[in-house]
Design a protein around this motif. Structure first.
Motif, mmCIF file in Angstrom:
data_model
loop_
_atom_site.group_PDB
_atom_site.id
_atom_site.type_symbol
_atom_site.label_atom_id
_atom_site.label_comp_id
_atom_site.label_asym_id
_atom_site.label_seq_id
_atom_site.Cartn_x
_atom_site.Cartn_y
_atom_site.Cartn_z
ATOM 1 N N LYS A 67 40.700 35.520 61.858
ATOM 2 C CA LYS A 67 40.408 36.388 60.709
ATOM 3 C C LYS A 67 40.170 37.825 61.160
ATOM 4 O O LYS A 67 40.644 38.775 60.533
ATOM 5 C CB LYS A 67 39.167 35.878 59.957
ATOM 6 C CG LYS A 67 39.440 34.639 59.108
ATOM 7 C CD LYS A 67 38.221 34.170 58.397
ATOM 8 C CE LYS A 67 37.947 35.103 57.223
ATOM 9 N NZ LYS A 67 37.070 34.534 56.210
ATOM 10 N N LYS A 68 39.443 37.995 62.273
ATOM 11 C CA LYS A 68 39.168 39.345 62.785
ATOM 12 C C LYS A 68 40.460 40.026 63.232
ATOM 13 O O LYS A 68 40.666 41.215 62.969
ATOM 14 C CB LYS A 68 38.171 39.281 63.949
ATOM 15 C CG LYS A 68 36.751 39.038 63.503
ATOM 16 C CD LYS A 68 35.802 39.024 64.680
ATOM 17 C CE LYS A 68 34.392 38.717 64.206
ATOM 18 N NZ LYS A 68 33.448 38.607 65.320
ATOM 19 N N LYS A 69 41.341 39.267 63.891
ATOM 20 C CA LYS A 69 42.611 39.840 64.353
ATOM 21 C C LYS A 69 43.460 40.282 63.170
ATOM 22 O O LYS A 69 44.067 41.356 63.206
ATOM 23 C CB LYS A 69 43.392 38.816 65.186
ATOM 24 C CG LYS A 69 42.899 38.677 66.599
ATOM 25 C CD LYS A 69 43.748 37.671 67.361
ATOM 26 C CE LYS A 69 43.208 37.426 68.745
ATOM 27 N NZ LYS A 69 43.969 36.403 69.459
ATOM 28 N N LEU A 70 43.542 39.449 62.129
ATOM 29 C CA LEU A 70 44.318 39.808 60.944
ATOM 30 C C LEU A 70 43.734 41.039 60.259
ATOM 31 O O LEU A 70 44.465 41.935 59.831
ATOM 32 C CB LEU A 70 44.373 38.637 59.955
ATOM 33 C CG LEU A 70 45.393 37.556 60.253
ATOM 34 C CD1 LEU A 70 45.189 36.375 59.322
ATOM 35 C CD2 LEU A 70 46.801 38.096 60.111
ATOM 36 N N GLY A 71 42.389 41.106 60.160
ATOM 37 C CA GLY A 71 41.739 42.271 59.553
ATOM 38 C C GLY A 71 42.026 43.535 60.339
ATOM 39 O O GLY A 71 42.287 44.608 59.769
#
Length: 138
Positions: free
Chosen positions: A123-127
């Motif tokens: 999720k952090k990478k996508l954000g």
């Protein structure tokens, strides 16, 4: 449900076999010899199976059942009628056993700590990827 030998023999007594010419490559043997085997099992008229078992077979194997409620199994792989007959009966018993076995209930499990961390990292990478798409502030 595993079928016993006596039940298999009783089911085989209710089965009808017919032979025809196989299609596809194979040369003279294919053109001359009736090696394709078609096994027909009248599900509704079976004395071996009870009503629940008949309904399960009709429901789970509906794509192999014709308008006369006959289960059709064919085999044309081998070069001899005898081997194709063996293959068709083996396939028939496998299909019947598979349709009569009840599926196991799924046990609910909690996600592991590692899977939770992996999900949060993704999720952090996508954000971060989406943040980098924005034009720079001036």
């Amino acid at each position: 449900m595993v079928l016993s030998d006596s039940i298999k023999e009783q089911l085989l007594a209710e089965v009808q076999f017919s032979a025809s010419r196989s299609g596809g490559p194979g040369g003279q043997n294919v053109n001359k010899v009736n090696t394709k085997i078609e096994l027909r099992f009248p599900v509704q008229e079976s004395a071996v199976l009870d009503e629940l078992q008949k309904q399960l077979i009709l429901l789970k194997l509906k794509n192999r059942i014709n308008n006369e409620n006959e289960l059709l199994v064919t085999s044309s792989v081998e070069r001899t009628q005898w081997k194709n007959k063996e293959k068709a009966t083996r396939k028939f018993f496998e299909l019947v056993e598979k349709s009569l076995t009840k599926p196991r209930k799924r046990k609910k499990t909690q996600p592991t700590a590692a899977s939770k961390l992996k999900r949060i990292e993704n999720k952090k990478k996508l954000g971060q990827k989406k943040q980098l798409r924005k034009p720079p502030e001036t």
